[in-house]
Design an enzyme around this catalytic site. Structure first.
Site, PDB file in Angstrom:
ATOM      1  N   CYS A   1      25.106  15.227  47.675  1.00 49.93           N
ATOM      2  CA  CYS A   1      25.711  14.608  48.871  1.00 49.93           C
ATOM      3  C   CYS A   1      25.978  13.112  48.763  1.00 49.93           C
ATOM      4  CB  CYS A   1      24.807  14.793  50.086  1.00 49.93           C
ATOM      5  SG  CYS A   1      24.509  16.493  50.528  1.00 49.93           S
TER       6      CYS A   1
ATOM      7  N   HIS B   1      25.069   9.653  55.634  1.00 50.01           N
ATOM      8  CA  HIS B   1      24.209   9.797  54.449  1.00 50.01           C
ATOM      9  C   HIS B   1      24.421   8.737  53.367  1.00 50.01           C
ATOM     10  CE1 HIS B   1      21.692  12.945  52.031  1.00 50.01           C
ATOM     11  NE2 HIS B   1      20.990  11.942  52.519  1.00 50.01           N
TER      12      HIS B   1
END
Ligand SMILES: *[C@@H]1O[C@H](CO)[C@@H](O)[C@H](O)[C@H]1NC(C)=O
Ligand SMILES: *[C@@H]1O[C@H](CO)[C@@H](O)[C@H](O)[C@H]1NC(C)=O
Ligand SMILES: *[C@@H]1O[C@H](CO)[C@@H](O)[C@H](O)[C@H]1NC(C)=O
Ligand SMILES: *[C@@H]1O[C@H](CO)[C@@H](O)[C@H](O)[C@H]1NC(C)=O
Ligand SMILES: *[C@@H]1O[C@H](CO)[C@@H](O)[C@H](O)[C@H]1NC(C)=O
Ligand SMILES: *[C@@H]1O[C@H](CO)[C@@H](O)[C@H](O)[C@H]1NC(C)=O
Length: 583
Positions: free
Chosen positions: A76, A132
């Site tokens: 990610c 993130h």
């Protein structure tokens, strides 16, 4: 001196007016990036799977371009950093692991991001969903980094319904991880995340001021797992569509995918209703392969590819993706051009006529002419993984793929996620018809997409590896990446079965030298993996929130910018009117 200044002022006013006039007639396309989290290559039905049908995603792909060789970092945080910077993670320090909530680091502030470039070119910029890329300091968060607005969360995942993030391995209280811009936001408590993000996307589109182009990243939680105590979450009515799947976990996963597919239909519909679709570029892809097993496993499938998320293999880095736009001259085909997440910044900027600074050191290249013209695939060298802390790397020169070391001591080096054919969706017997009656197809209304065309494109995009071959288990072909580097010829062996290192040692050496070149220019990882207890939501009213006081202002960066622009724009329109009147 005085008259020079006056002349300068006059000139800039004229330039401003010219620019202003250009802006009001702006034809810059809207950029819509639908970023999916942890979805497997084999979990969209346009790649041939009959188990979970994704008619909306498929219709978008068949009308646009199926990105058959689309590569991404295998995790990610590195993948998102790459999209927004156009650079490899080794050039931003983001190559090692993901940002853990209590770790004080993020995407370095020295990086300028895609939304900043688009905003400077007049775009309204929106992030919906996952970030993130760090939040321990307020100035790392999305509205401080080029997004006018953010509605969503900072960490890797949240509960699909109550939007909390719970670090179960730590002694922190559970915390809500949800915001509107910088404001804590809990009005949407209880709304399934995919629906909440889709509702927001529709609201943004419906209320969008069409005199400006829109840059929107719709960054879904789907189909990542939720918190570890309740990882699989989908609306019961979606899960109910998949009674043909016997495994309960996979059945819930199917509900998550199905809900996402519905969202794609609704988003495309909203763009069309607002009259924006005919001047939009819609890019959709998964940030990395699915974690079939192990940490955060969602039972997604990357089959027939080897490995999974956070591995050096094709299953981790070859991402399901498609792009659609009326601005693409050639559409409705399967592209075999190797394309990587590093390419999207230069590609989308070129397509939109957004000027990037000439001295910007990008790793990606503009792929728009290649995609739009369906040109012969060009030669590429791609660094897929270089994590010298975990100690593994993955690299590719055209079809030659090099793998050195592995993750998780090689536990996920196998072929995972083969699906039982007897669990096909009964609707798959009418697959093409199902795609033709999808919301996306209704909106696009293209007559050229026929049953035959759908079957043809689907066959072109379906990947199989010979299943009856056993000779790859011969020791000469055996790859033990923890013992010695391997290489594969993806043209003949896309499933990475035949290690050629023992047969062609010279070729192996060449590949190693090329990887070495990348290592020389890599910067160190910026990850700070010492937990900072001040992150505990208990200290922040039950929310995940920045805990370093080095903040720019108490207000939102977004609104500050808006006020500035508002003053600037009204000033410009005043001048505009004045000049018109004078003439
Ligand atoms: C965990 O949190 C509880 C409640 O705040 C506290 O009483 C306990 O000492 C903590 N334990 C550790 C190991 O930090
Ligand atoms: C969210 O809603 C649930 C169910 O109504 C409730 O139990 C929970 O306390 C709410 N969470 C917050 C942070 O308000
Ligand atoms: C797109 O559609 C809108 C509304 O239907 C129309 O006003 C506009 O001229 C169209 N633009 C292009 C580029 O076709
Ligand atoms: C493996 O065996 C199959 C036949 O079973 C053959 O077609 C293939 O070329 C062989 N591959 C290699 C790399 O020897
Ligand atoms: C391969 O991995 C080994 C062990 O980590 C390392 O010493 C070597 O430098 C790596 N080779 C390349 C070309 O990256
Ligand atoms: C915030 O971060 C800066 C730089 O990393 C550090 O020097 C400072 O002590 C931090 N302040 C707090 C309150 O944590």
């Amino acid at each position: 001196m005085g008259s020079l200044k006056l002349l300068g002022l006059l000139l800039s006013v004229i330039l401003c007016i010219l620019e202003c006039q250009g802006a009001t007639q702006s034809t810059k396309p809207n950029i819509i990036i639908i970023l999916i989290d942890d979805m497997g290559f084999n979990d969209v039905s346009f790649h041939g799977s009959n188990q979970i049908l994704t008619p909306n995603i498929d219709a978008l792909a068949y009308n646009g371009i199926i990105l058959n060789r689309h590569y991404v970092p295998n995790l990610c945080t590195p993948s998102r950093a790459t999209l927004l910077t156009g650079k490899y993670p080794i050039h931003t320090g983001m190559q090692h692991f993901v940002q853990i909530p209590d770790e004080p680091w993020g995407l370095p502030l020295s990086e300028r991001l895609m939304p900043q470039f688009f905003r400077d070119a007049g775009y309204a910029t929106e992030l919906i969903g996952k970030w993130h890329l760090g939040f321990w300091r307020q100035d790392l968060t999305p509205t401080m980094r080029g997004f006018d607005h953010h509605y969503g969360y900072y960490n890797g995942y949240i509960d699909y319904y109550d939007h909390t993030h719970h670090m179960l391995d730590k002694n922190y209280s559970s915390g809500v991880d949800f915001r509107r811009d910088l404001k804590r936001w809990h009005l949407d408590n209880g709304t399934y995340a995919t629906e909440a993000f889709t509702n927001e996307a529709r609201r943004v589109i419906e209320q969008h001021d069409r005199s400006r182009p829109l840059f929107m990243v719709l960054s879904h939680l789907a189909v990542h797992t939720g918190n570890e105590d309740q990882p699989m979450q989908a609306p019961p009515e979606e899960v109910a569509k998949f009674s043909h799947i016997s495994d309960a976990k996979r059945r819930t996963y199917a509900g998550m995918v199905s809900s996402l597919d519905k969202s794609v239909g609704q988003t495309v519909r909203a763009l069309s209703d607002r009259g924006m679709l005919n001047n939009s570029i819609v890019l959709l892809y998964s940030d990395n392969g699915a974690p079939t097993v192990g940490i955060h496993s969602n039972s997604g499938s990357n089959y027939p590819y080897r490995g999974q998320k956070e591995s050096p293999w094709e299953g981790g880095i070859r991402s399901a993706g498609a792009i659609w736009s009326p601005l693409l001259e050639q559409r409705g085909y399967v592209s075999n051009q190797v394309i990587h997440a590093i390419d999207w910044l230069p590609t989308l900027a070129a397509a939109a006529g957004v000027q990037l600074p000439a001295n910007l050191p990008l790793d990606g290249v503009n792929m728009w002419p290649s995609l739009s013209g369906n040109l012969e695939p060009q030669s590429r060298r791609l660094l897929h993984v270089m994590d010298d802390i975990f100690g593994y790397s993955s690299y590719m020169r055209d079809n030659l793929k090099y793998v050195n070391g592995s993750s998780f001591e090689g536990r996920y080096d196998n072929w995972l996620g083969d699906l039982p054919t007897e669990e096909d969706d009964p609707l798959s017997a009418y697959y093409a018809q199902h795609v033709l009656s999808s919301e996306v197809q209704q909106v696009l209304g293209t007559r050229s997409l026929t049953n035959d065309r759908i079957e043809q494109l689907r066959a072109d995009a379906t990947h199989r590896c010979p299943s009856n071959e056993q000779n790859f288990t011969q020791s000469i072909y055996l790859c033990q990446p923890l013992e010695a580097p391997c290489f594969f010829n993806l043209a003949k062996d896309p499933c990475e079965r035949y290690n050629l290192a023992n047969l062609y040692p010279l070729q192996l050496q060449l590949l190693e030298q090329e990887v070495q070149q990348f290592r020389i220019n890599a910067i160190d990882s910026v990850r700070v993996n010492t937990p900072d207890l001040r992150a505990n939501p208990a200290f922040h009213g039950g929310y995940w929130e920045w805990w370093n006081d080095t903040t720019i202002t108490a207000g939102s960066g977004g609104s500050k910018w808006n006020i500035f622009n508002w003053v600037w724009l009204s000033c410009l329109s005043c001048l505009h009117v004045a000049v018109k009147y004078a003439l």
